[in-house]
Design a protein around this motif. Structure first.
Motif, PDB file in Angstrom:
ATOM      1  N   PRO A   1      56.773  37.245  44.131  1.00 31.04           N
ATOM      2  CA  PRO A   1      56.868  37.811  45.487  1.00 31.04           C
ATOM      3  C   PRO A   1      58.107  38.669  45.717  1.00 31.04           C
ATOM      4  CG  PRO A   1      57.310  35.443  45.508  1.00 31.04           C
ATOM      5  CD  PRO A   1      56.768  35.769  44.151  1.00 31.04           C
ATOM      6  N   GLU A   2      59.102  38.554  44.833  1.00 30.21           N
ATOM      7  CA  GLU A   2      60.297  39.365  44.999  1.00 30.21           C
ATOM      8  C   GLU A   2      60.073  40.816  44.595  1.00 30.21           C
ATOM      9  OE1 GLU A   2      60.639  37.498  40.872  1.00 30.21           O
ATOM     10  OE2 GLU A   2      59.882  36.985  42.867  1.00 30.21           O
ATOM     11  N   LEU A   3      58.946  41.106  43.926  1.00 26.55           N
ATOM     12  CA  LEU A   3      58.673  42.460  43.467  1.00 26.55           C
ATOM     13  C   LEU A   3      58.299  43.377  44.627  1.00 26.55           C
ATOM     14  CD1 LEU A   3      56.576  41.903  40.208  1.00 26.55           C
ATOM     15  CD2 LEU A   3      58.998  42.430  40.403  1.00 26.55           C
ATOM     16  N   ASP A   4      58.658  44.642  44.493  1.00 26.19           N
ATOM     17  CA  ASP A   4      58.294  45.669  45.460  1.00 26.19           C
ATOM     18  C   ASP A   4      56.995  46.307  44.979  1.00 26.19           C
ATOM     19  OD1 ASP A   4      58.019  47.856  47.061  1.00 26.19           O
ATOM     20  OD2 ASP A   4      60.089  48.532  46.886  1.00 26.19           O
TER      21      ASP A   4
ATOM     22  N   GLU B   1      57.949  54.128  43.005  1.00 23.69           N
ATOM     23  CA  GLU B   1      58.707  54.781  44.070  1.00 23.69           C
ATOM     24  C   GLU B   1      59.877  53.925  44.526  1.00 23.69           C
ATOM     25  OE1 GLU B   1      56.021  55.644  47.199  1.00 23.69           O
ATOM     26  OE2 GLU B   1      55.142  57.393  46.181  1.00 23.69           O
ATOM     27  N   ARG B   2      60.897  54.599  44.989  1.00 20.84           N
ATOM     28  CA  ARG B   2      62.067  53.943  45.565  1.00 20.84           C
ATOM     29  C   ARG B   2      62.128  54.237  47.052  1.00 20.84           C
ATOM     30  NH1 ARG B   2      63.045  50.226  41.934  1.00 20.84           N
ATOM     31  NH2 ARG B   2      63.655  51.042  39.922  1.00 20.84           N
TER      32      ARG B   2
ATOM     33  N   SER C   1      64.621  47.331  47.931  1.00 14.48           N
ATOM     34  CA  SER C   1      63.983  47.764  49.180  1.00 14.48           C
ATOM     35  C   SER C   1      64.867  47.666  50.413  1.00 14.48           C
ATOM     36  CB  SER C   1      62.719  46.933  49.423  1.00 14.48           C
ATOM     37  OG  SER C   1      63.065  45.573  49.673  1.00 14.48           O
ATOM     38  N   GLY C   2      65.909  46.828  50.354  1.00 17.56           N
ATOM     39  CA  GLY C   2      66.735  46.615  51.531  1.00 17.56           C
ATOM     40  C   GLY C   2      66.071  45.722  52.561  1.00 17.56           C
ATOM     41  N   LYS C   3      64.950  45.105  52.183  1.00 22.07           N
ATOM     42  CA  LYS C   3      64.203  44.268  53.122  1.00 22.07           C
ATOM     43  C   LYS C   3      64.371  42.795  52.789  1.00 22.07           C
ATOM     44  CE  LYS C   3      60.701  47.872  53.776  1.00 22.07           C
ATOM     45  NZ  LYS C   3      59.271  48.228  53.609  1.00 22.07           N
TER      46      LYS C   3
END
Length: 219
Positions: free
Chosen positions: A56-59, A67-68, A136-138
């Motif tokens: 779940p930590e994956l973007d 993409e970034r 992600s900064g999230k």
């Protein structure tokens, strides 16, 4: 390519063993082999879902599209990292030394350079920052503490010696308090062993007395 990103995940989470990674995400080894092997096929949607669900930590944007974030997000993350270091009185050079990288590498990330998989992993392990946040900064910036806390007093000593003034004094006080607590725990453990031994002896005496009483009652 998405296959390269999956290869990175296999190395990161399963030490490069494709069969172990397949088992971890609930897929057959042949599915993983077809994706990252010589064939190099694109994964099905359900395969991507299983990978993202398992980690779940994956973007998802990173896994699927590579993409970034936009530039503003990158700069915001760099600023938060800079503030975090300032709060702990950690200089950029000290951060670089802890990470084992050149000073310019740290400055680039603090100025907004995106993290790649390898650098995010190193920063996460060194400073306890979530890899997903670095991407992600999230979500939460820091990892949650799981299991018992293992306090290394020598590490605290090193940290205290690397600080000056008020912070150093506070850390030394905390280190002293932790040492006292550690000693108390050892003493309590020793007392517990003694009480356990005394309890066994008392229990034995009670059994002997009960046996004598039963004999008297049976006469």
């Amino acid at each position: 390519m998405i296959q390269d990103r999956v290869k990175f995940l296999i190395k990161k989470y399963s030490n490069g063993v494709k069969s172990a990674f397949a088992s971890r995400v609930g897929l057959s080894p042949s599915v993983i082999e077809n994706m990252v092997g010589i064939r190099g096929g694109n994964p099905r949607f359900d395969v991507l879902v299983k990978i993202l669900t398992s980690f779940p930590e994956l973007d998802a944007n990173w896994l699927v599209l590579g993409e970034r974030r936009n530039l503003n997000d990158e700069v915001a993350i760099g600023n938060e990292l800079r503030e975090y270091f300032a709060e702990l009185s950690i200089t950029e050079q000290q951060a670089a030394d802890s990470l084992g990288v050149d000073l310019t590498v740290v400055r680039e990330h603090l100025n907004g350079k995106p993290f790649d998989e390898e650098s995010a992993e190193i920063w996460s392990e060194t400073f306890g920052i979530q890899e997903k946040w670095l991407f992600s900064g999230k979500g939460n910036m820091f990892k949650k503490i799981q299991g018992p806390i293992n306090i290394n007093l020598e590490s605290l000593k090193y940290v205290a010696e690397s600080r000056t003034g008020y912070q150093a004094e506070e850390i030394r006080k905390l280190r002293s308090q932790l040492a006292e607590l550690d000693e108390r725990i050892e003493n309590l453990s020793a007392q517990n062993k003694t009480l356990h031994s005394d309890n066994a002896a008392i229990q034995e005496k009670c059994e002997i007395m009960l046996e004598k009483i039963n004999k008297l009652l049976s006469r």
